[in-house]
Design an enzyme around this catalytic site. Structure first.
Site, PDB file in Angstrom:
ATOM      1  N   GLU A 146       0.840  -1.194   0.000  1.00  0.00           N
ATOM      2  CA  GLU A 146       0.000   0.000   0.000  1.00  0.00           C
ATOM      3  C   GLU A 146       0.882   1.254   0.000  1.00  0.00           C
ATOM      4  O   GLU A 146       0.651   2.187  -0.765  1.00  0.00           O
ATOM      5  CB  GLU A 146      -0.919  -0.007   1.230  1.00  0.00           C
ATOM      6  CG  GLU A 146      -1.880   1.168   1.260  1.00  0.00           C
ATOM      7  CD  GLU A 146      -3.033   0.949   2.223  1.00  0.00           C
ATOM      8  OE1 GLU A 146      -3.453  -0.205   2.408  1.00  0.00           O
ATOM      9  OE2 GLU A 146      -3.503   1.937   2.792  1.00  0.00           O
TER      10      GLU A 146
ATOM     11  N   SER B 218      -3.872   8.356   8.640  1.00  0.00           N
ATOM     12  CA  SER B 218      -3.880   9.825   8.632  1.00  0.00           C
ATOM     13  C   SER B 218      -2.462  10.401   8.722  1.00  0.00           C
ATOM     14  O   SER B 218      -1.532   9.750   9.214  1.00  0.00           O
ATOM     15  CB  SER B 218      -4.728  10.358   9.793  1.00  0.00           C
ATOM     16  OG  SER B 218      -3.996  10.289  10.998  1.00  0.00           O
TER      17      SER B 218
ATOM     18  N   GLU C 165      -1.421  12.739  10.633  1.00  0.00           N
ATOM     19  CA  GLU C 165      -0.993  12.895  12.033  1.00  0.00           C
ATOM     20  C   GLU C 165      -0.348  11.597  12.517  1.00  0.00           C
ATOM     21  O   GLU C 165       0.711  11.600  13.153  1.00  0.00           O
ATOM     22  CB  GLU C 165      -2.189  13.247  12.940  1.00  0.00           C
ATOM     23  CG  GLU C 165      -2.756  14.636  12.747  1.00  0.00           C
ATOM     24  CD  GLU C 165      -3.725  14.730  11.576  1.00  0.00           C
ATOM     25  OE1 GLU C 165      -3.994  13.686  10.928  1.00  0.00           O
ATOM     26  OE2 GLU C 165      -4.202  15.839  11.283  1.00  0.00           O
TER      27      GLU C 165
HETATM   28  C1  LIG Z   1     -11.924   7.939   0.688  1.00  0.00           C
HETATM   29  C2  LIG Z   1     -11.584   6.899   1.709  1.00  0.00           C
HETATM   30  C3  LIG Z   1     -11.360   5.583   1.299  1.00  0.00           C
HETATM   31  C4  LIG Z   1     -11.060   4.603   2.251  1.00  0.00           C
HETATM   32  N1  LIG Z   1     -10.928   3.289   1.833  1.00  0.00           N
HETATM   33  C5  LIG Z   1     -10.772   2.309   2.773  1.00  0.00           C
HETATM   34  C6  LIG Z   1     -10.765   0.938   2.384  1.00  0.00           C
HETATM   35  O1  LIG Z   1     -10.836   0.585   1.190  1.00  0.00           O
HETATM   36  N2  LIG Z   1     -10.673   0.001   3.356  1.00  0.00           N
HETATM   37  C7  LIG Z   1     -10.574   0.329   4.693  1.00  0.00           C
HETATM   38  O2  LIG Z   1     -10.475  -0.573   5.511  1.00  0.00           O
HETATM   39  N3  LIG Z   1     -10.594   1.635   5.087  1.00  0.00           N
HETATM   40  C8  LIG Z   1     -10.698   2.618   4.164  1.00  0.00           C
HETATM   41  N4  LIG Z   1     -10.745   3.940   4.559  1.00  0.00           N
HETATM   42  C9  LIG Z   1     -10.680   4.267   5.978  1.00  0.00           C
HETATM   43  C10 LIG Z   1      -9.387   4.904   6.415  1.00  0.00           C
HETATM   44  O3  LIG Z   1      -8.328   3.976   6.436  1.00  0.00           O
HETATM   45  C11 LIG Z   1      -9.645   5.551   7.789  1.00  0.00           C
HETATM   46  O4  LIG Z   1     -10.490   6.654   7.549  1.00  0.00           O
HETATM   47  C12 LIG Z   1      -8.380   6.002   8.478  1.00  0.00           C
HETATM   48  O5  LIG Z   1      -7.614   4.901   8.886  1.00  0.00           O
HETATM   49  C13 LIG Z   1      -8.696   6.878   9.716  1.00  0.00           C
HETATM   50  O6  LIG Z   1      -9.596   6.239  10.542  1.00  0.00           O
HETATM   51  P1  LIG Z   1     -10.947   6.970  11.035  1.00  0.00           P
HETATM   52  O7  LIG Z   1     -11.687   7.463   9.838  1.00  0.00           O
HETATM   53  O8  LIG Z   1     -11.651   6.044  11.950  1.00  0.00           O
HETATM   54  O9  LIG Z   1     -10.454   8.250  11.801  1.00  0.00           O
HETATM   55  P2  LIG Z   1      -9.926   8.311  13.317  1.00  0.00           P
HETATM   56  O10 LIG Z   1      -8.973   7.200  13.546  1.00  0.00           O
HETATM   57  O11 LIG Z   1     -11.107   8.412  14.232  1.00  0.00           O
HETATM   58  O12 LIG Z   1      -9.122   9.684  13.315  1.00  0.00           O
HETATM   59  C14 LIG Z   1      -9.814  10.941  13.379  1.00  0.00           C
HETATM   60  C15 LIG Z   1      -8.763  12.026  13.546  1.00  0.00           C
HETATM   61  O13 LIG Z   1      -8.022  11.795  14.749  1.00  0.00           O
HETATM   62  C16 LIG Z   1      -6.625  11.747  14.474  1.00  0.00           C
HETATM   63  N5  LIG Z   1      -5.998  10.722  15.303  1.00  0.00           N
HETATM   64  C17 LIG Z   1      -6.451   9.469  15.565  1.00  0.00           C
HETATM   65  N6  LIG Z   1      -5.555   8.811  16.329  1.00  0.00           N
HETATM   66  C18 LIG Z   1      -4.518   9.648  16.535  1.00  0.00           C
HETATM   67  C19 LIG Z   1      -3.278   9.538  17.235  1.00  0.00           C
HETATM   68  N7  LIG Z   1      -2.945   8.419  17.885  1.00  0.00           N
HETATM   69  N8  LIG Z   1      -2.447  10.613  17.234  1.00  0.00           N
HETATM   70  C20 LIG Z   1      -2.770  11.757  16.556  1.00  0.00           C
HETATM   71  N9  LIG Z   1      -3.931  11.916  15.876  1.00  0.00           N
HETATM   72  C21 LIG Z   1      -4.790  10.883  15.861  1.00  0.00           C
HETATM   73  C22 LIG Z   1      -6.502  11.361  13.007  1.00  0.00           C
HETATM   74  O14 LIG Z   1      -5.299  11.841  12.463  1.00  0.00           O
HETATM   75  C23 LIG Z   1      -7.730  12.044  12.407  1.00  0.00           C
HETATM   76  O15 LIG Z   1      -7.410  13.390  12.105  1.00  0.00           O
HETATM   77  C24 LIG Z   1     -10.990   4.944   3.634  1.00  0.00           C
HETATM   78  C25 LIG Z   1     -11.196   6.267   4.015  1.00  0.00           C
HETATM   79  C26 LIG Z   1     -11.501   7.231   3.094  1.00  0.00           C
HETATM   80  C27 LIG Z   1     -11.742   8.640   3.561  1.00  0.00           C
END
Ligand SMILES: Cc1cc2nc3c(=O)[nH]c(=O)nc-3n(C[C@H](O)[C@H](O)[C@H](O)COP(=O)(O)OP(=O)(O)OC[C@H]3O[C@@H](n4cnc5c(N)ncnc54)[C@H](O)[C@@H]3O)c2cc1C
Length: 391
Positions: A250, A371, A373
């Site tokens: 990836e 992300s 971050e």
């Molecule tokens: C267009 C798109 C396509 C995607 N495709 C796939 C896919 O095919 N398969 C799949 O499994 N997933 C997929 N995802 C999911 C993606 O991997 C997750 O959105 C990503 O891992 C972040 O998880 P979350 O959305 O739960 O955000 P969260 O983990 O809730 O994070 C929210 C915010 O908090 C911050 N944050 C969280 N933890 C920390 C930390 N420890 N330190 C500092 N900051 C932190 C993050 O940086 C972010 O700004 C996709 C997402 C998008 C938007």
């Protein structure tokens, strides 16, 4: 080229393979049907670009980069990188199914070569493609907290729970999912990777429209879905290792592929601005800055692909690639928004529509696949080895 006549030297001579692709894309008028085509929906785009895979496969072209034992013609990741680069340089789309092929097919080949021999050729022909089911409503950055559960029942697993944000989820025929087989507290030690057919009873898919209005992702629900135990990728409770193996593809291949597409779009933007009355004030510098972002990403990504193909570890330093990719994606699409001006906002032709859709999608670049971050924290902890902030 017929598949039987594919020069065996191409397995080791990537430049010769790339040169042959260049000639193919410029000489064969059949490829024109995929150039400059706009699709109104994501589902249409995925299906239409999959037909390009079928055309490439008929000539054996996209079988390079995959082992012969699973239906390929030999070579390594550099062959696939060359294909994406030459497609983009020739103004052709990189077929959508390639995105998930890069992440999911590699662990399949490594951990389950028997399944790969059966299934990869269908993917390479554009007849099927899969979704990646890792994230959940409450588990994204902290993936080890995921809760979608698989209970072993005789020769089968019974899966219940849900997955969110699955790219290509609306059209995928199978899903490679990371599920919990240990206790809720087992974190990464109690996870298993399993391949689930979308037409399994109890599985339902709800497409999710992003801000662009397009169904780029989907939510998937598993209501006691029965999956044969021979669909486990790797071993029971060994899913985290499979996910970590997958991650290097990836980081390396998805970033390279996306950089190839972004560079093509950059040149399209430049050409459009130049033919529509020349460059507005400040545009030259902005174009130069964006180009710098793109070639920085490509230079870095090329080195990561080289390391991947040499079986060198692609470790935490690949988080740099992910950050550069997000930076370049946002830089390019903000530039398009600013240079296209009113046309970007209110244009009714396909070109304006595509830039607007892509601009919306680029907003997710700092979060999808991990992300920015979290990537910076990985670099601070594992590459720079800085002390924890609260230590
Ligand atoms: C267009 C798109 C396509 C995607 N495709 C796939 C896919 O095919 N398969 C799949 O499994 N997933 C997929 N995802 C999911 C993606 O991997 C997750 O959105 C990503 O891992 C972040 O998880 P979350 O959305 O739960 O955000 P969260 O983990 O809730 O994070 C929210 C915010 O908090 C911050 N944050 C969280 N933890 C920390 C930390 N420890 N330190 C500092 N900051 C932190 C993050 O940086 C972010 O700004 C996709 C997402 C998008 C938007």
């Amino acid at each position: 080229m017929s598949t039987t006549a594919a020069p065996v030297e191409w397995q080791t001579d990537v430049d010769a393979y790339a040169q042959a692709l260049r000639e193919l894309f410029s000489d064969d008028p059949a490829f024109d049907q995929w150039r400059g085509v706009h699709h109104a929906t994501t589902e249409d785009r995925v299906r239409a670009t999959a037909t390009l895979l079928g055309h490439l496969y008929a000539g054996g072209w996209n079988r390079f980069g995959w082992p012969e034992a699973v239906g390929g013609l030999g070579g390594d990741a550099r062959h696939r990188a060359a294909l994406y680069d030459e497609l983009s340089a020739a103004g052709l789309p990189v077929p959508d199914p390639c995105l998930l092929m890069e992440t999911l097919a590699n662990p399949l080949v490594h951990f389950e070569p028997g399944l790969a021999a059966e299934m990869l050729p269908r993917w390479l022909r554009g007849e099927e493609w899969w979704g990646q089911g890792f994230s959940e409503p409450e588990a994204g950055s902290d993936l080890a907290s995921l809760r979608c559960r698989a209970r072993l029942d005789g020769e089968n697993y019974v899966v219940s729970g849900s997955k969110l944000w699955m790219s290509s989820g609306a059209t995928a025929t199978r899903m490679m999912c990371l599920v919990r087989t240990g206790t809720p507290e087992s974190r990464h030690r109690g996870l298993t990777m399993i391949l689930i057919d979308v037409d399994s009873p109890g599985l339902s898919v709800r497409p999710v429209a992003l801000a662009s209005g397009l169904n780029e992702v989907a939510e998937v629900f598993f209501d006691d879905v029965v999956v044969p135990a021979d669909r486990v990728i790797g071993s029971h409770d060994g899913g985290w290792g499979v996910a970590m193996y997958l991650l290097q593809f990836e980081r390396a291949m998805y970033a390279w592929l996306a950089a190839c597409v972004a560079l093509r779009r950059f040149y399209e933007l430049r050409d459009r601005v130049m033919t529509n009355g020349g460059l507005p004030d400040g545009a030259t510098r902005r174009l130069g800055e964006c180009y710098t972002d793109l070639v920085s990403l490509r230079a870095r990504s090329a080195e990561t692909v080289r390391r991947l193909s040499a079986a060198e570890a692609v470790g935490p330093e690949a988080s740099v690639d992910k950050i550069l990719l997000a930076t370049a994606e946002i830089s390019l699409h903000d530039l398009a928004r600013d240079l296209l001006g009113d046309h970007f906002l209110t244009g009714t032709d396909d070109g304006a529509d595509e830039w607007r859709h892509d601009w919306w999608y680029s907003r997710s670049a700092t979060i999808l696949g991990g992300s920015s971050e979290v990537q910076r924290t990985i670099l601070a902890d594992h590459v720079l080895k800085l002390p924890k902030e609260n230590a």
